[in-house]
Enzyme design. Sequence first.
Site, PDB file in Angstrom:
ATOM      1  N   ASP A   1       0.864  -1.177   0.000  1.00 43.27           N
ATOM      2  CA  ASP A   1       0.000   0.000   0.000  1.00 43.27           C
ATOM      3  C   ASP A   1       0.899   1.224   0.000  1.00 43.27           C
ATOM      4  O   ASP A   1       2.041   1.170   0.496  1.00 43.27           O
ATOM      5  CB  ASP A   1      -0.909   0.009   1.235  1.00 43.27           C
ATOM      6  CG  ASP A   1      -2.150   0.867   1.036  1.00 43.27           C
ATOM      7  OD1 ASP A   1      -3.234   0.292   0.809  1.00 43.27           O
ATOM      8  OD2 ASP A   1      -2.038   2.111   1.100  1.00 43.27           O
TER       9      ASP A   1
ATOM     10  N   ASP B   1       4.254   2.554  -4.072  1.00 47.34           N
ATOM     11  CA  ASP B   1       3.499   3.437  -4.953  1.00 47.34           C
ATOM     12  C   ASP B   1       3.481   2.750  -6.316  1.00 47.34           C
ATOM     13  O   ASP B   1       4.527   2.627  -6.965  1.00 47.34           O
ATOM     14  CB  ASP B   1       4.179   4.804  -5.040  1.00 47.34           C
ATOM     15  CG  ASP B   1       3.407   5.802  -5.901  1.00 47.34           C
ATOM     16  OD1 ASP B   1       2.582   5.375  -6.729  1.00 47.34           O
ATOM     17  OD2 ASP B   1       3.654   7.025  -5.753  1.00 47.34           O
ATOM     18  N   VAL B   2       2.315   2.270  -6.748  1.00 48.44           N
ATOM     19  CA  VAL B   2       2.253   1.459  -7.961  1.00 48.44           C
ATOM     20  C   VAL B   2       2.654   2.230  -9.210  1.00 48.44           C
ATOM     21  O   VAL B   2       2.917   1.625 -10.260  1.00 48.44           O
ATOM     22  CB  VAL B   2       0.853   0.842  -8.150  1.00 48.44           C
ATOM     23  CG1 VAL B   2       0.537  -0.127  -7.026  1.00 48.44           C
ATOM     24  CG2 VAL B   2      -0.229   1.915  -8.263  1.00 48.44           C
TER      25      VAL B   2
ATOM     26  N   ASN C   1      -4.936  -4.281  -7.337  1.00 49.84           N
ATOM     27  CA  ASN C   1      -6.164  -3.785  -6.725  1.00 49.84           C
ATOM     28  C   ASN C   1      -6.134  -2.277  -6.491  1.00 49.84           C
ATOM     29  O   ASN C   1      -7.185  -1.643  -6.423  1.00 49.84           O
ATOM     30  CB  ASN C   1      -6.399  -4.500  -5.391  1.00 49.84           C
ATOM     31  CG  ASN C   1      -7.499  -3.877  -4.576  1.00 49.84           C
ATOM     32  OD1 ASN C   1      -8.678  -4.016  -4.881  1.00 49.84           O
ATOM     33  ND2 ASN C   1      -7.140  -3.165  -3.515  1.00 49.84           N
TER      34      ASN C   1
ATOM     35  N   TYR D   1     -12.083   8.480 -14.791  1.00 45.15           N
ATOM     36  CA  TYR D   1     -12.015   7.173 -14.128  1.00 45.15           C
ATOM     37  C   TYR D   1     -12.383   6.064 -15.122  1.00 45.15           C
ATOM     38  O   TYR D   1     -11.685   5.046 -15.223  1.00 45.15           O
ATOM     39  CB  TYR D   1     -12.959   7.163 -12.935  1.00 45.15           C
ATOM     40  CG  TYR D   1     -13.009   5.847 -12.194  1.00 45.15           C
ATOM     41  CD1 TYR D   1     -11.983   5.471 -11.330  1.00 45.15           C
ATOM     42  CD2 TYR D   1     -14.099   4.990 -12.338  1.00 45.15           C
ATOM     43  CE1 TYR D   1     -12.040   4.265 -10.637  1.00 45.15           C
ATOM     44  CE2 TYR D   1     -14.163   3.784 -11.649  1.00 45.15           C
ATOM     45  CZ  TYR D   1     -13.137   3.432 -10.799  1.00 45.15           C
ATOM     46  OH  TYR D   1     -13.196   2.236 -10.123  1.00 45.15           O
TER      47      TYR D   1
ATOM     48  N   LYS E   1     -10.132   2.905 -16.598  1.00 46.68           N
ATOM     49  CA  LYS E   1     -10.537   1.504 -16.479  1.00 46.68           C
ATOM     50  C   LYS E   1     -10.692   0.845 -17.850  1.00 46.68           C
ATOM     51  O   LYS E   1     -10.412  -0.345 -18.004  1.00 46.68           O
ATOM     52  CB  LYS E   1     -11.837   1.399 -15.663  1.00 46.68           C
ATOM     53  CG  LYS E   1     -11.669   1.812 -14.208  1.00 46.68           C
ATOM     54  CD  LYS E   1     -10.625   0.948 -13.491  1.00 46.68           C
ATOM     55  CE  LYS E   1     -10.523   1.250 -12.019  1.00 46.68           C
ATOM     56  NZ  LYS E   1      -9.576   0.344 -11.316  1.00 46.68           N
TER      57      LYS E   1
END
Length: 275
Positions: free
Chosen positions: A36, A59-60, A86, A150, A154
């Site tokens: 996370d 941090d992705v 996720n 958003y 996606k």
Amino acid sequence: MTPPPAGAVVTGAGRGLGRLLAALLVERGYRVLVTDIDEAAARATAQKLGPDVLWATVDVRDEEQVAAARDHVMTEAGRLDIWVNNAGVLATGPAWEQPPEARRLMLEVNVLGTVNGTVTAIEAMRDAGGHIVNIVSLAGLTAVPGEAVYAASKHAAIGFSLSTLADLRLAGIEDIDISCVCPDGIWTPMLHDKLDDPASALSFSGRLLQPTDVVTAVRKVLDRPRPVTSVPGWRGLQVRLADAFPGFGLRALPLMVARGRRVQHRMSARLRQGA
């Protein structure tokens, strides 16, 4: 003989759905690395799930941090079996009203984060195989007023996932699976502050899911990988129909938004009464 479960990584696992997905993998015997961006949340979740659960601040958006997480779990578990992308960010409102940094954050976390995690996992799974589960959204399958950026992020995530799966198969790689799970609105911290937000009404227009509903879907996907799983299934059919006939879908959207607003008002009233 199938080898016993080894390493698993879940991003954005410090709270909410990610925490439950990490718990599912712990239950299944995996050596789980909870990641996370919030260090305290990652540590707390790992400590709650058990003494053998690993944690890391990731941090992705940062490819080096994602690769370090992969290397960490490989060192501790010997191989990487499962990677769950996720981590996600939602900001609502028309795109032209959002500050540039909000638009950039959604695109970087939701798209670049998925790309980084998927590519990093594939590098570790080339020898022994594995399964990448990308938590996407129904917003990746249709138009979503109030959530345009958003939805764009996606759409990109699911397009990347399915195209990469096709590339794996064309390269003759059959033992790495990529599954996209596309839930309707979920009652998690991502929506907890959206009850009075008209721009997020469509997220409330179906059956508002509990995180456990998505965990159940992921459990099934782990047992039987599928390129795309909508949760619930009927909403997936509904949004695909709207996407196939965009003129019809756009005309139906005001009705869906009105339904979502009614749900928001009811939930908000219940919370105020219970306060």
